[in-house]
Design a protein around this motif. Sequence first.
Motif, mmCIF file in Angstrom:
data_model
loop_
_atom_site.group_PDB
_atom_site.id
_atom_site.type_symbol
_atom_site.label_atom_id
_atom_site.label_comp_id
_atom_site.label_asym_id
_atom_site.label_seq_id
_atom_site.Cartn_x
_atom_site.Cartn_y
_atom_site.Cartn_z
ATOM 1 N N SER A 1 0.838 -1.210 0.000
ATOM 2 C CA SER A 1 0.000 0.000 0.000
ATOM 3 C C SER A 1 0.866 1.251 0.000
ATOM 4 N N LEU A 2 1.909 1.239 0.842
ATOM 5 C CA LEU A 2 2.831 2.380 0.882
ATOM 6 C C LEU A 2 3.516 2.586 -0.470
ATOM 7 N N ALA A 3 3.983 1.489 -1.074
ATOM 8 C CA ALA A 3 4.699 1.590 -2.347
ATOM 9 C C ALA A 3 3.805 2.158 -3.440
ATOM 10 N N THR A 4 2.548 1.731 -3.467
ATOM 11 C CA THR A 4 1.625 2.201 -4.502
ATOM 12 C C THR A 4 1.305 3.685 -4.320
ATOM 13 N N THR A 5 1.076 4.091 -3.077
ATOM 14 C CA THR A 5 0.733 5.495 -2.817
ATOM 15 C C THR A 5 1.913 6.422 -3.061
ATOM 16 N N LEU A 6 3.131 5.940 -2.782
ATOM 17 C CA LEU A 6 4.335 6.757 -2.979
ATOM 18 C C LEU A 6 4.561 7.105 -4.450
ATOM 19 N N MET A 7 3.928 6.377 -5.343
ATOM 20 C CA MET A 7 4.075 6.668 -6.768
ATOM 21 C C MET A 7 3.330 7.938 -7.162
ATOM 22 N N ASN A 8 2.451 8.405 -6.267
ATOM 23 C CA ASN A 8 1.623 9.555 -6.649
ATOM 24 C C ASN A 8 1.612 10.693 -5.632
ATOM 25 N N LEU A 9 2.076 10.428 -4.390
ATOM 26 C CA LEU A 9 2.031 11.436 -3.345
ATOM 27 C C LEU A 9 3.386 11.537 -2.647
#
Length: 433
Positions: free
Chosen positions: A32-40
């Motif tokens: 979840s962290l890795a996916t969100t870090l791609m955009n925020l």
Amino acid sequence: MNILLSVIVLFGIFFVLLFLGVPISVGIVISSLATTLMNLPWDQVIFIIMQKMNSGVESFSLLAIPLFILAGNIMNNGGIARRLINFAKLIVGRIPGALAHTNVLGNMLFGALSGSAVAAAAAIGGTLNPMEEEEGYDPAFSTAVNIASAPTGLLIPPTSAFIVYSSIAGGVSISALFMAGYVPGILMGLVAMVIAFFYAKKHNYSVTEKVPMKDAIRITLDALPSLLLIVIVIGGIVGGIFTATEGAGIAVLYCAILSLIYRSVDFKTLMKILLDSANTSGIILFLIAASSAMSWVMAYTGIPNAISNAIMSVSDNKYVILLLMNVVLLIVGTFLDITPACLIFTPIFLPIVTSLGMNLVQFGVVLTFNMCLGTMTPPVGSVLFVSCGISKLPIEKVIRTLIPYVVAEIILLLLVTYIPAISLALPTAMGLV
């Protein structure tokens, strides 16, 4: 952010970590962290993920889960399993393969009381397995019967799976879900009994001796206080006397009083029960927190709608789409425990079932049924491993005997999926749907 890339990163990292042996909850958080870090930015990501994890467990209804776990552990150590086994044996003892049928009925009763398939498999299977061995039962057959019937407790209420689903689906009545689980859960047990009956007839397994009326009355009265728990808790919840959480608290109090009456739990055992319950509750609640964060990430990146549109584009036929959904859930159930699977995949499939006009109560039962089958199958089948551990048999020796049960229960799953009345007739009759 590209939705396809989000799907690849989110589920790719998660399943890689899962196969590497990383705990499921940790894998969910990292992906979840890795996916969100791609955009925020990272500071916003940390704040949002922590906030969503906290809000995910900040629910009064979820308090029922640790309380039902505690009640189940008290029952597991409080001498209740033996009384239920004696009562089950009284009812089905005159059918060929009596001990196998006792196993099924015992799992249904104990699972309904404890809400745990693993607890039922350990308590009932652990008690009956030596008895079946003495009677000359094939160990693979005994183990398969225990595996096939233990998950009935995840459908027959009270069950934490429906509480978790209700908290995610939103607006779905826990009382309606509880009532909807009765018929599919009972049918699941009956399917196991039918297959066990034909196997027992083929191998000439004996029936038990007829129990004198005096003993039958004593056995029934001995089991009655335990069985009354279902009436008190479910009756109170469905009747609107108390909530599911309050019902769970009453279940704990009732089980504690029974254990005191039976004098089966001393102070040392009580401390162990409390510690085990706290450990299990911590694991489950952290899974819920982590899965809540993943659910937000999926909603933020538009993954549920994208997957929904992809599945809906495969066919215009409602039955084909429902079949495809079941196939996906069956595969998922072999890898994930019921709690994270429910939390992760409920938001994905809700748009699909809503567009198809499926009642959300029925979908809750279908989702839970799929996860029940997942507990019976490798590679992560918890009931499979517990039952094989009890009988000390390698999994490969049990699988062949287990296959007819799995096939029959998959057929039953499809009937529950395509015939709404199987799950909805009872809650509809009671005015809950």
